[in-house]
Design a protein around this motif. Structure first.
Motif, PDB file in Angstrom:
ATOM      1  N   MET A   1      61.767 -35.007 -16.935  1.00  0.00           N
ATOM      2  CA  MET A   1      61.302 -34.882 -18.314  1.00  0.00           C
ATOM      3  C   MET A   1      59.785 -34.995 -18.408  1.00  0.00           C
ATOM      4  SD  MET A   1      63.732 -34.180 -20.307  1.00  0.00           S
ATOM      5  CE  MET A   1      62.909 -34.492 -21.840  1.00  0.00           C
ATOM      6  N   VAL A   2      59.219 -35.923 -17.666  1.00  0.00           N
ATOM      7  CA  VAL A   2      57.776 -36.148 -17.763  1.00  0.00           C
ATOM      8  C   VAL A   2      57.007 -35.116 -16.942  1.00  0.00           C
ATOM      9  CG1 VAL A   2      55.929 -37.772 -17.214  1.00  0.00           C
ATOM     10  CG2 VAL A   2      58.028 -38.598 -18.262  1.00  0.00           C
ATOM     11  N   GLY A   3      57.522 -34.779 -15.771  1.00  0.00           N
ATOM     12  CA  GLY A   3      56.735 -33.970 -14.859  1.00  0.00           C
ATOM     13  C   GLY A   3      56.977 -32.490 -14.891  1.00  0.00           C
ATOM     14  N   PHE A   4      58.170 -32.062 -15.319  1.00  0.00           N
ATOM     15  CA  PHE A   4      58.490 -30.650 -15.137  1.00  0.00           C
ATOM     16  C   PHE A   4      58.946 -29.935 -16.399  1.00  0.00           C
ATOM     17  CE2 PHE A   4      59.110 -32.719 -11.047  1.00  0.00           C
ATOM     18  CZ  PHE A   4      58.263 -31.958 -10.265  1.00  0.00           C
ATOM     19  N   ASP A   5      59.553 -30.646 -17.327  1.00  0.00           N
ATOM     20  CA  ASP A   5      60.108 -29.982 -18.502  1.00  0.00           C
ATOM     21  C   ASP A   5      58.996 -29.402 -19.363  1.00  0.00           C
ATOM     22  OD1 ASP A   5      62.173 -29.235 -20.343  1.00  0.00           O
ATOM     23  OD2 ASP A   5      61.362 -30.792 -21.643  1.00  0.00           O
ATOM     24  N   GLN A   6      59.222 -28.196 -19.845  1.00  0.00           N
ATOM     25  CA  GLN A   6      58.239 -27.530 -20.705  1.00  0.00           C
ATOM     26  C   GLN A   6      58.746 -27.423 -22.137  1.00  0.00           C
ATOM     27  OE1 GLN A   6      55.119 -26.572 -19.737  1.00  0.00           O
ATOM     28  NE2 GLN A   6      55.586 -27.577 -17.804  1.00  0.00           N
ATOM     29  N   GLY A   7      59.646 -28.311 -22.506  1.00  0.00           N
ATOM     30  CA  GLY A   7      60.143 -28.326 -23.863  1.00  0.00           C
ATOM     31  C   GLY A   7      61.527 -27.730 -24.027  1.00  0.00           C
ATOM     32  N   GLU A   8      62.126 -27.257 -22.931  1.00  0.00           N
ATOM     33  CA  GLU A   8      63.432 -26.615 -23.040  1.00  0.00           C
ATOM     34  C   GLU A   8      64.537 -27.624 -23.342  1.00  0.00           C
ATOM     35  OE1 GLU A   8      61.395 -26.102 -20.501  1.00  0.00           O
ATOM     36  OE2 GLU A   8      60.799 -24.019 -20.715  1.00  0.00           O
ATOM     37  N   VAL A   9      64.441 -28.810 -22.773  1.00  0.00           N
ATOM     38  CA  VAL A   9      65.519 -29.788 -22.943  1.00  0.00           C
ATOM     39  C   VAL A   9      65.669 -30.171 -24.412  1.00  0.00           C
ATOM     40  CG1 VAL A   9      66.290 -32.115 -22.383  1.00  0.00           C
ATOM     41  CG2 VAL A   9      65.330 -30.660 -20.593  1.00  0.00           C
ATOM     42  N   PHE A  10      64.560 -30.357 -25.099  1.00  0.00           N
ATOM     43  CA  PHE A  10      64.615 -30.728 -26.504  1.00  0.00           C
ATOM     44  C   PHE A  10      64.350 -29.526 -27.406  1.00  0.00           C
ATOM     45  CE2 PHE A  10      63.684 -34.937 -24.637  1.00  0.00           C
ATOM     46  CZ  PHE A  10      64.812 -35.586 -25.100  1.00  0.00           C
ATOM     47  N   GLY A  11      64.588 -28.348 -26.885  1.00  0.00           N
ATOM     48  CA  GLY A  11      64.373 -27.148 -27.675  1.00  0.00           C
ATOM     49  C   GLY A  11      65.301 -27.055 -28.866  1.00  0.00           C
ATOM     50  N   PHE A  12      66.442 -27.741 -28.793  1.00  0.00           N
ATOM     51  CA  PHE A  12      67.388 -27.681 -29.922  1.00  0.00           C
ATOM     52  C   PHE A  12      66.846 -28.370 -31.163  1.00  0.00           C
ATOM     53  CE2 PHE A  12      68.330 -31.600 -27.672  1.00  0.00           C
ATOM     54  CZ  PHE A  12      68.497 -32.514 -28.694  1.00  0.00           C
ATOM     55  N   THR A  13      65.777 -29.120 -31.035  1.00  0.00           N
ATOM     56  CA  THR A  13      65.216 -29.795 -32.203  1.00  0.00           C
ATOM     57  C   THR A  13      64.265 -28.885 -32.969  1.00  0.00           C
ATOM     58  OG1 THR A  13      63.377 -30.726 -30.943  1.00  0.00           O
ATOM     59  CG2 THR A  13      65.391 -32.038 -31.083  1.00  0.00           C
TER      60      THR A  13
ATOM     61  N   MET B   1      53.514 -38.769 -22.346  1.00  0.00           N
ATOM     62  CA  MET B   1      53.741 -39.543 -21.126  1.00  0.00           C
ATOM     63  C   MET B   1      53.184 -38.809 -19.917  1.00  0.00           C
ATOM     64  SD  MET B   1      55.162 -42.451 -21.637  1.00  0.00           S
ATOM     65  CE  MET B   1      54.105 -42.589 -23.069  1.00  0.00           C
ATOM     66  N   ARG B   2      53.307 -37.482 -19.943  1.00  0.00           N
ATOM     67  CA  ARG B   2      52.761 -36.683 -18.848  1.00  0.00           C
ATOM     68  C   ARG B   2      51.248 -36.873 -18.760  1.00  0.00           C
ATOM     69  NH1 ARG B   2      53.919 -30.372 -18.199  1.00  0.00           N
ATOM     70  NH2 ARG B   2      55.976 -31.268 -18.280  1.00  0.00           N
ATOM     71  N   HIS B   3      50.585 -36.830 -19.901  1.00  0.00           N
ATOM     72  CA  HIS B   3      49.136 -37.021 -19.897  1.00  0.00           C
ATOM     73  C   HIS B   3      48.781 -38.435 -19.478  1.00  0.00           C
ATOM     74  CE1 HIS B   3      47.561 -33.271 -21.673  1.00  0.00           C
ATOM     75  NE2 HIS B   3      48.805 -33.158 -22.089  1.00  0.00           N
ATOM     76  N   ALA B   4      49.556 -39.420 -19.932  1.00  0.00           N
ATOM     77  CA  ALA B   4      49.282 -40.809 -19.576  1.00  0.00           C
ATOM     78  C   ALA B   4      49.463 -41.041 -18.089  1.00  0.00           C
ATOM     79  CB  ALA B   4      50.189 -41.736 -20.373  1.00  0.00           C
ATOM     80  N   ALA B   5      50.398 -40.309 -17.471  1.00  0.00           N
ATOM     81  CA  ALA B   5      50.648 -40.473 -16.040  1.00  0.00           C
ATOM     82  C   ALA B   5      49.653 -39.689 -15.197  1.00  0.00           C
ATOM     83  CB  ALA B   5      52.076 -40.037 -15.709  1.00  0.00           C
ATOM     84  N   GLY B   6      48.830 -38.858 -15.832  1.00  0.00           N
ATOM     85  CA  GLY B   6      47.818 -38.105 -15.096  1.00  0.00           C
ATOM     86  C   GLY B   6      48.359 -36.860 -14.421  1.00  0.00           C
ATOM     87  N   ILE B   7      49.524 -36.373 -14.854  1.00  0.00           N
ATOM     88  CA  ILE B   7      50.094 -35.167 -14.263  1.00  0.00           C
ATOM     89  C   ILE B   7      49.388 -33.960 -14.884  1.00  0.00           C
ATOM     90  CG2 ILE B   7      52.192 -33.779 -14.032  1.00  0.00           C
ATOM     91  CD1 ILE B   7      53.754 -36.422 -14.154  1.00  0.00           C
TER      92      ILE B   7
END
Ligand SMILES: [Zn+2]
Length: 76
Positions: free
Chosen positions: A33-45, A67-73
């Motif tokens: 979720m933090v490193g790879f998802d581009q919004g598809e998982v929560f696309g239903f929202t 969270m991705r930005h906070a983790a520096g990814i």
């Protein structure tokens, strides 16, 4: 007259394998979720009309994106 009782104490060492498996699943989902998802998982929202919804309506995606930005990814 005396009474004698025997007490047996059983201990188990280690962590249950089921708990380790569940935690590894949660870890893998979180990393995805933090490193790879581009919004598809929560696309239903987001509305399905292709408008993308109003800014900030996909709050779950925004949370993981932050969270991705906070983790520096690297992201964008
Ligand atoms: Zn980003």
């Amino acid at each position: 007259m005396s009474q004698r009782s025997n007490q047996i104490t059983k201990t188990s060492a280690g962590v249950p394998k089921m708990a380790v498996g569940i935690l590894l699943g949660v870890l893998a989902f979180g990393v995805f979720m933090v490193g790879f998802d581009q919004g598809e998982v929560f696309g239903f929202t987001v509305p399905a009309d292709g408008s993308g919804g109003q800014p900030g309506t996909n709050w779950a995606h925004e949370f993981y994106h932050d969270m991705r930005h906070a983790a520096g990814i690297p992201c964008h």
